[in-house]
Design a protein around this motif. Structure first.
Motif, PDB file in Angstrom:
ATOM      1  N   LEU A  12      39.777  39.843  56.320  1.00  0.00           N
ATOM      2  CA  LEU A  12      40.324  40.405  55.080  1.00  0.00           C
ATOM      3  C   LEU A  12      39.218  40.947  54.191  1.00  0.00           C
ATOM      4  N   VAL A  13      38.137  40.151  54.020  1.00  0.00           N
ATOM      5  CA  VAL A  13      37.027  40.617  53.193  1.00  0.00           C
ATOM      6  C   VAL A  13      36.425  41.887  53.779  1.00  0.00           C
ATOM      7  N   TRP A  14      36.293  41.901  55.110  1.00  0.00           N
ATOM      8  CA  TRP A  14      35.741  43.090  55.769  1.00  0.00           C
ATOM      9  C   TRP A  14      36.601  44.316  55.473  1.00  0.00           C
ATOM     10  N   ILE A  15      37.921  44.160  55.611  1.00  0.00           N
ATOM     11  CA  ILE A  15      38.822  45.283  55.363  1.00  0.00           C
ATOM     12  C   ILE A  15      38.675  45.778  53.926  1.00  0.00           C
ATOM     13  N   LEU A  16      38.610  44.818  52.972  1.00  0.00           N
ATOM     14  CA  LEU A  16      38.505  45.218  51.576  1.00  0.00           C
ATOM     15  C   LEU A  16      37.190  45.935  51.302  1.00  0.00           C
ATOM     16  N   VAL A  17      36.107  45.454  51.902  1.00  0.00           N
ATOM     17  CA  VAL A  17      34.804  46.048  51.603  1.00  0.00           C
ATOM     18  C   VAL A  17      34.635  47.383  52.320  1.00  0.00           C
TER      19      VAL A  17
ATOM     20  N   CYS B  40      29.279  35.269  28.671  1.00  0.00           N
ATOM     21  CA  CYS B  40      29.555  36.626  28.213  1.00  0.00           C
ATOM     22  C   CYS B  40      29.275  37.640  29.305  1.00  0.00           C
ATOM     23  N   VAL B  41      28.178  37.463  30.015  1.00  0.00           N
ATOM     24  CA  VAL B  41      27.829  38.479  31.010  1.00  0.00           C
ATOM     25  C   VAL B  41      28.802  38.420  32.190  1.00  0.00           C
ATOM     26  N   THR B  42      29.249  37.215  32.562  1.00  0.00           N
ATOM     27  CA  THR B  42      30.226  37.147  33.649  1.00  0.00           C
ATOM     28  C   THR B  42      31.516  37.836  33.255  1.00  0.00           C
ATOM     29  N   LEU B  43      32.075  37.455  32.100  1.00  0.00           N
ATOM     30  CA  LEU B  43      33.347  38.068  31.703  1.00  0.00           C
ATOM     31  C   LEU B  43      33.166  39.573  31.497  1.00  0.00           C
ATOM     32  N   GLY B  44      32.051  39.966  30.857  1.00  0.00           N
ATOM     33  CA  GLY B  44      31.814  41.380  30.623  1.00  0.00           C
ATOM     34  C   GLY B  44      31.793  42.164  31.915  1.00  0.00           C
ATOM     35  N   THR B  45      31.055  41.638  32.901  1.00  0.00           N
ATOM     36  CA  THR B  45      30.946  42.367  34.159  1.00  0.00           C
ATOM     37  C   THR B  45      32.273  42.388  34.901  1.00  0.00           C
ATOM     38  N   VAL B  46      33.013  41.252  34.854  1.00  0.00           N
ATOM     39  CA  VAL B  46      34.309  41.232  35.542  1.00  0.00           C
ATOM     40  C   VAL B  46      35.269  42.234  34.896  1.00  0.00           C
ATOM     41  N   VAL B  50      37.027  45.409  36.712  1.00  0.00           N
ATOM     42  CA  VAL B  50      38.479  45.609  36.738  1.00  0.00           C
ATOM     43  C   VAL B  50      38.810  46.981  36.161  1.00  0.00           C
ATOM     44  N   GLY B  51      38.101  47.358  35.097  1.00  0.00           N
ATOM     45  CA  GLY B  51      38.299  48.688  34.526  1.00  0.00           C
ATOM     46  C   GLY B  51      38.003  49.778  35.532  1.00  0.00           C
ATOM     47  N   VAL B  52      36.892  49.616  36.250  1.00  0.00           N
ATOM     48  CA  VAL B  52      36.540  50.595  37.284  1.00  0.00           C
ATOM     49  C   VAL B  52      37.641  50.662  38.342  1.00  0.00           C
ATOM     50  N   ALA B  53      38.173  49.489  38.728  1.00  0.00           N
ATOM     51  CA  ALA B  53      39.231  49.464  39.735  1.00  0.00           C
ATOM     52  C   ALA B  53      40.457  50.220  39.240  1.00  0.00           C
ATOM     53  N   LEU B  54      40.809  50.036  37.952  1.00  0.00           N
ATOM     54  CA  LEU B  54      41.983  50.726  37.422  1.00  0.00           C
ATOM     55  C   LEU B  54      41.767  52.229  37.376  1.00  0.00           C
ATOM     56  N   LYS B  64      36.472  47.491  46.525  1.00  0.00           N
ATOM     57  CA  LYS B  64      35.103  46.976  46.402  1.00  0.00           C
ATOM     58  C   LYS B  64      34.887  46.347  45.041  1.00  0.00           C
ATOM     59  N   ALA B  65      35.403  46.990  43.986  1.00  0.00           N
ATOM     60  CA  ALA B  65      35.210  46.436  42.644  1.00  0.00           C
ATOM     61  C   ALA B  65      35.839  45.047  42.530  1.00  0.00           C
ATOM     62  N   ILE B  66      37.040  44.882  43.103  1.00  0.00           N
ATOM     63  CA  ILE B  66      37.712  43.581  43.005  1.00  0.00           C
ATOM     64  C   ILE B  66      36.940  42.524  43.795  1.00  0.00           C
ATOM     65  N   VAL B  67      36.466  42.893  45.002  1.00  0.00           N
ATOM     66  CA  VAL B  67      35.684  41.926  45.785  1.00  0.00           C
ATOM     67  C   VAL B  67      34.434  41.514  45.020  1.00  0.00           C
ATOM     68  N   CYS B  68      33.752  42.500  44.397  1.00  0.00           N
ATOM     69  CA  CYS B  68      32.552  42.193  43.612  1.00  0.00           C
ATOM     70  C   CYS B  68      32.897  41.258  42.462  1.00  0.00           C
ATOM     71  N   ALA B  69      34.021  41.521  41.783  1.00  0.00           N
ATOM     72  CA  ALA B  69      34.402  40.690  40.636  1.00  0.00           C
ATOM     73  C   ALA B  69      34.611  39.247  41.081  1.00  0.00           C
ATOM     74  N   VAL B  70      35.298  39.057  42.214  1.00  0.00           N
ATOM     75  CA  VAL B  70      35.542  37.689  42.695  1.00  0.00           C
ATOM     76  C   VAL B  70      34.220  37.005  43.032  1.00  0.00           C
ATOM     77  N   PHE B  71      33.316  37.733  43.704  1.00  0.00           N
ATOM     78  CA  PHE B  71      32.042  37.114  44.070  1.00  0.00           C
ATOM     79  C   PHE B  71      31.247  36.742  42.827  1.00  0.00           C
TER      80      PHE B  71
END
Lengths: 167, 112
Positions: A12-17, B40-46, B50-54, B64-71
């Motif tokens: 799933l992560v691979w697909i998303l990335v 602040c930096v975590t919430l700001g970046t997330v 999310v804005g970029v994703a929208l 990719k933006a959502i995966v980055c936010a989760v990580f």
């Protein structure tokens, strides 16, 4: 079983990335590469990945996790406004200190989730944790120094959810 | 419409990042600064992601933006914890107006 779960998650992560859906078609090469990479990850690293893999396939636990997300974001937002207020206030009203709290959670994933939740929420930062369930918390505005009241103020609102999710 | 929401989120995210940096400069010691830096930096970046994703819409950018936010949500508190523990272990002092330090008993008892 856990190899299968981690295989699906890695894929799933691979697909998303990599996002292989170009022009309405699916790029087979990317998918095959992802299948092989996920297989390797699942076979080689299932030992070091979290042991609470049953969380991912239990609908009740997933439901509680989804219910936890908005609660968590509410506290994160409050935490941020709190820190912003303290950072911008000319007198800088902070009363920092390190307190000790006790958690009733047992599994590794649950304690990790609790520690991370505490770090991201109002004025608290996990510094260390012990094997017997105590956490040391740096608190930007100490309201209670003893273990019992500090636990109530810091950890209780998350523990209830994390019990439902992980234990 | 959804673009506007995305741009507002990006703006708010940058705002939180700025406040986090102000806190980073103003707070007195490592541990308080970490508080500003992680929250602040975590919430700001997330929010920014999310804005970029929208704005990006359904597609590779948003995924990719959502995966980055989760990580970032998972790793940033862990990193803060490691830095705080490392700072304490290597002897960085707490601010002189600190009211309580329960960690001293543990760190002082032969553990480094």
């Amino acid at each position: 079983m856990r190899r299968l779960i981690y295989f699906v998650l890695a894929f799933l992560v691979w697909i998303l990335v990599s996002w292989p859906f170009v022009d309405g078609r699916i790029d087979v090469q990317v998918v095959v590469a992802g299948l092989m990479a996920s297989l390797l990850v699942a076979l080689l690293f299932h030992d070091i990945l979290p042991k609470e893999h049953h969380v991912f396939i239990s609908p009740v636990r997933v439901f509680w996790f989804l219910a936890y997300v908005p609660v968590f974001f509410y506290y994160v937002l409050r935490a941020n406004l709190d820190v912003v207020y303290r950072a911008l206030h000319p007198a800088m009203p902070i009363r920092p200190g390190i307190v000790k709290i006790k958690t009733s959670l047992k599994t590794d994933s649950a304690i990790t989730a609790l520690a991370n939740s505490i770090t991201l929420t109002p004025g608290t930062l996990t510094v260390d944790l012990t094997d017997d369930g105590y956490l040391y918390i740096h608190w930007i505005n100490v309201q209670a120094e003893d273990i019992e009241p500090a636990t109530q103020l810091i950890a209780q609102r998350f523990e209830w959810f994390l019990h439902k999710i992980f234990e | 419409m959804i673009d506007v929401v995305g741009y507002i989120l990006i703006f708010v995210g940058i705002l939180f990042n700025i406040f986090g940096c102000i806190g980073l400069v103003r707070f007195p010691d490592v541990y308080n600064r970490l508080q500003a830096a992680t929250k602040c930096v975590t919430l700001g970046t997330v929010l920014l992601l999310v804005g970029v994703a929208l704005v990006g819409g359904v597609g590779s950018t948003a995924a990719k933006a959502i995966v980055c936010a989760v990580f970032i949500l998972v790793t940033s508190p862990t990193a803060a914890h490691a830095i705080a523990k490392g700072a304490y272990a290597s002897g960085v002092k707490l601010w002189e107006k600190t009211v309580v330090d329960k960690y001293a008993e543990r760190a002082g008892s032969g553990r480094s």
